[in-house]
Scaffold this motif. Structure first.
Motif, PDB file in Angstrom:
ATOM      1  N   LEU A 192       0.607  -1.088  -0.015  1.00 45.06           N
ATOM      2  CA  LEU A 192       0.090  -0.069   0.137  1.00 45.06           C
ATOM      3  C   LEU A 192       0.794   1.222  -0.109  1.00 45.06           C
ATOM      4  N   GLY A 193       0.210   2.181  -0.146  1.00 47.50           N
ATOM      5  CA  GLY A 193       0.878   3.631  -0.065  1.00 47.50           C
ATOM      6  C   GLY A 193       0.565   4.381   1.512  1.00 47.50           C
ATOM      7  N   PHE A 194       1.065   5.427   1.624  1.00 44.54           N
ATOM      8  CA  PHE A 194       0.498   6.175   2.802  1.00 44.54           C
ATOM      9  C   PHE A 194       0.747   7.524   2.679  1.00 44.54           C
ATOM     10  N   ILE A 195      -0.003   8.298   3.594  1.00 46.47           N
ATOM     11  CA  ILE A 195       0.074   9.514   3.588  1.00 46.47           C
ATOM     12  C   ILE A 195       0.399  10.185   5.358  1.00 46.47           C
ATOM     13  N   VAL A 196       1.349  10.770   5.377  1.00 49.03           N
ATOM     14  CA  VAL A 196       1.503  11.231   6.836  1.00 49.03           C
ATOM     15  C   VAL A 196       1.888  12.681   6.900  1.00 49.03           C
ATOM     16  N   TRP A 197       1.512  13.366   8.145  1.00 48.88           N
ATOM     17  CA  TRP A 197       1.649  14.623   8.472  1.00 48.88           C
ATOM     18  C   TRP A 197       2.734  15.042   9.268  1.00 48.88           C
ATOM     19  N   GLU A 198       3.753  15.907   9.201  1.00 48.55           N
ATOM     20  CA  GLU A 198       5.052  15.995   9.863  1.00 48.55           C
ATOM     21  C   GLU A 198       4.496  16.859  11.244  1.00 48.55           C
ATOM     22  N   SER A 199       3.496  17.549  10.986  1.00 43.72           N
ATOM     23  CA  SER A 199       2.683  18.399  12.012  1.00 43.72           C
ATOM     24  C   SER A 199       2.371  17.451  13.126  1.00 43.72           C
ATOM     25  N   LYS A 200       1.987  16.179  12.696  1.00 40.85           N
ATOM     26  CA  LYS A 200       1.245  15.314  13.789  1.00 40.85           C
ATOM     27  C   LYS A 200       2.145  14.264  14.232  1.00 40.85           C
ATOM     28  N   ILE A 201       3.560  14.442  14.084  1.00 37.35           N
ATOM     29  CA  ILE A 201       4.438  13.417  14.257  1.00 37.35           C
ATOM     30  C   ILE A 201       5.115  14.011  15.690  1.00 37.35           C
ATOM     31  N   PRO A 202       4.974  13.097  16.854  1.00 35.12           N
ATOM     32  CA  PRO A 202       5.472  13.666  18.209  1.00 35.12           C
ATOM     33  C   PRO A 202       7.045  13.704  18.143  1.00 35.12           C
ATOM     34  N   ILE A 203       7.662  15.077  18.491  1.00 31.84           N
ATOM     35  CA  ILE A 203       9.092  15.101  18.866  1.00 31.84           C
ATOM     36  C   ILE A 203       9.296  15.736  20.109  1.00 31.84           C
ATOM     37  N   ALA A 204      10.267  14.934  20.876  1.00 32.63           N
ATOM     38  CA  ALA A 204      10.674  15.408  22.093  1.00 32.63           C
ATOM     39  C   ALA A 204      11.659  16.715  22.035  1.00 32.63           C
ATOM     40  N   LYS A 205      11.463  17.484  23.032  1.00 36.33           N
ATOM     41  CA  LYS A 205      12.295  18.737  22.854  1.00 36.33           C
ATOM     42  C   LYS A 205      14.029  18.401  22.622  1.00 36.33           C
ATOM     43  N   GLU A 206      14.224  17.267  23.521  1.00 32.16           N
ATOM     44  CA  GLU A 206      15.668  16.781  23.329  1.00 32.16           C
ATOM     45  C   GLU A 206      16.030  16.526  21.849  1.00 32.16           C
ATOM     46  N   THR A 207      15.205  15.532  21.247  1.00 36.47           N
ATOM     47  CA  THR A 207      15.316  15.376  19.829  1.00 36.47           C
ATOM     48  C   THR A 207      15.562  16.569  18.803  1.00 36.47           C
ATOM     49  N   LYS A 263       3.401   7.484  -1.597  1.00 30.38           N
ATOM     50  CA  LYS A 263       4.076   7.143  -0.358  1.00 30.38           C
ATOM     51  C   LYS A 263       4.593   8.712   0.318  1.00 30.38           C
ATOM     52  N   LEU A 264       3.689   9.528   0.671  1.00 37.32           N
ATOM     53  CA  LEU A 264       3.731  10.845   1.014  1.00 37.32           C
ATOM     54  C   LEU A 264       3.879  11.509   2.196  1.00 37.32           C
ATOM     55  N   LYS A 272       5.106  18.843  -0.151  1.00 34.86           N
ATOM     56  CA  LYS A 272       4.653  17.428  -0.223  1.00 34.86           C
ATOM     57  C   LYS A 272       6.076  16.773  -0.540  1.00 34.86           C
ATOM     58  N   GLU A 273       6.468  15.562   0.117  1.00 31.23           N
ATOM     59  CA  GLU A 273       7.756  14.950  -0.365  1.00 31.23           C
ATOM     60  C   GLU A 273       7.065  13.398  -0.592  1.00 31.23           C
ATOM     61  N   LEU A 274       7.914  12.871  -1.569  1.00 37.20           N
ATOM     62  CA  LEU A 274       7.692  11.306  -1.991  1.00 37.20           C
ATOM     63  C   LEU A 274       8.626  10.619  -1.160  1.00 37.20           C
ATOM     64  N   VAL A 275       8.327   9.522  -0.608  1.00 39.92           N
ATOM     65  CA  VAL A 275       9.239   8.894   0.013  1.00 39.92           C
ATOM     66  C   VAL A 275       9.319   7.295  -0.519  1.00 39.92           C
ATOM     67  N   ASN A 276       9.969   7.430  -2.042  1.00 37.40           N
ATOM     68  CA  ASN A 276       9.883   6.435  -2.744  1.00 37.40           C
ATOM     69  C   ASN A 276      11.334   5.496  -3.084  1.00 37.40           C
ATOM     70  N   GLU A 277      12.021   5.667  -1.939  1.00 37.44           N
ATOM     71  CA  GLU A 277      13.015   4.712  -1.867  1.00 37.44           C
ATOM     72  C   GLU A 277      13.758   4.508  -0.569  1.00 37.44           C
ATOM     73  N   PRO A 278      14.413   3.799  -0.281  1.00 39.65           N
ATOM     74  CA  PRO A 278      15.001   3.504   1.368  1.00 39.65           C
ATOM     75  C   PRO A 278      15.571   4.891   1.658  1.00 39.65           C
ATOM     76  N   VAL A 279      15.583   4.915   2.992  1.00 42.74           N
ATOM     77  CA  VAL A 279      16.130   6.147   3.572  1.00 42.74           C
ATOM     78  C   VAL A 279      17.660   5.770   4.200  1.00 42.74           C
ATOM     79  N   ILE A 280      18.520   6.835   3.873  1.00 41.12           N
ATOM     80  CA  ILE A 280      19.933   6.683   4.692  1.00 41.12           C
ATOM     81  C   ILE A 280      19.678   7.348   6.059  1.00 41.12           C
ATOM     82  N   ASP A 281      20.087   6.851   7.275  1.00 43.42           N
ATOM     83  CA  ASP A 281      20.054   7.165   8.378  1.00 43.42           C
ATOM     84  C   ASP A 281      21.012   8.159   8.507  1.00 43.42           C
TER      85      ASP A 281
END
Length: 291
Positions: A192-207, A263-264, A272-281
């Motif tokens: 399947l594909g997906f849509i995610v929103w950066e504004s909804k992703i929890p991030i700690a202050k330290e991170t 994969k958005l 909007k960014e496509l995540v259409n290939e493996p991501v390098i850490d």
């Protein structure tokens, strides 16, 4: 790392991560991990203290998770000189649901529920490896808080809560490559594909502060300790409530869609960014520059 204390920390992390990562994988299939085997390949010239450090940490983590280390193998391997040891783990688990929970069970429209905060493990690694530098730049409170994230790298508890209560069609734990790589892997396995929103992703202050300092994307930073779960829309409220009762923070960050190539990621600024290939850490970028 060139100094012995840093090297010691690396060996400790190997033991901890070997147990956590393999047990997380079992839990994401809807099974309670009960036993692990470890194979440790050592570089030429290794001393006994390396084995001691790896196994001490592995034992402590396994005991805390109520997992038995039931076997394995250790040897000095040719060709690993001047390289870190390699730790290979296998795990056995007992299903807590009627059937294994596999990614191919995910359905279009399932909401993507994420536990904890993004880049949990990466935050801890960076705080430990560059402790002095970061304390000068960001202060002890941020760095000490970030180092404590190493205790949050297991997803067993939340995965089993969702599995036992029939609240998920599939689960995945993002590791190398961070949240975005985890989403890519999850969606590829589900077809399947997906849509995610950066504004909804929890991030700690330290991170946030550490990522800002190193000028890296926290969504691409190793995230062991985060669980991604495909939850039917009509079960999302129940899932988040049950997790909250156990002190596990969770949020809906997006949803799965039928079109596999969609994969958005929608950034905070609307780009909007496509995540259409493996991501390098992002870790590799920093280590290449710093170490």
């Amino acid at each position: 790392p060139s100094n012995s204390s840093a090297a010691s920390d690396v060996y400790k992390r190997q033991g901890k991560l070997a147990i956590n990562v393999v047990s997380n994988d079992i839990a994401c299939l809807g099974a309670e991990p009960i036993a692990v085997t470890l194979t440790i390949l050592l570089p030429e010239g290794s001393s006994e203290n390396i084995i001691e450090e790896i196994m001490k940490e592995a034992h402590e983590v396994a005991r805390r998770l109520k997992i038995s280390i039931v076997g394995g193998h250790t040897e000095v391997a040719m060709g690993l000189k001047n390289r870190p040891p390699i730790v290979i783990a296998s795990a056995i688990g007992i299903p807590v649901a009627n059937n294994p929970i596999l990614p191919m069970g995910v359905k279009p429209g399932d909401k993507i529920v994420m536990t904890k905060t993004v880049a949990t493990e990466g935050t801890s690694i960076l705080a430990s490896e560059f402790e002095d530098e970061l304390k000068k730049a960001l202060g002890s409170e941020i760095v000490d808080g970030a180092k404590s994230f190493s205790e949050r790298t297991s997803v067993i508890k939340e995965a089993l809560i969702l599995a036992k209560n029939g609240l998920t069609h599939g689960m995945h734990d993002p590791t190398d490559g961070g949240l975005l790589e985890g989403l890519y892997e999850f969606s590829e396995a589900a077809g399947l594909g997906f849509i995610v929103w950066e504004s909804k992703i929890p991030i700690a202050k330290e991170t946030y502060e550490i990522a800002k300092y190193f000028k890296i994307d926290p969504l691409k930073l190793i995230s062991s300790g985060v669980l991604l779960a495909a939850v039917p829309e009509n079960k999302v409220e129940q899932a988040i409530e049950l997790l909250s009762r156990e002190g596990i923070e969770a949020a809906v960050i997006g949803e799965f869609v039928k079109k596999r190539k969609t994969k958005l990621l929608v950034r905070r600024n609307g780009v909007k960014e496509l995540v259409n290939e493996p991501v390098i850490d992002e870790l590799w970028k920093i280590f290449k520059l710093k170490l």
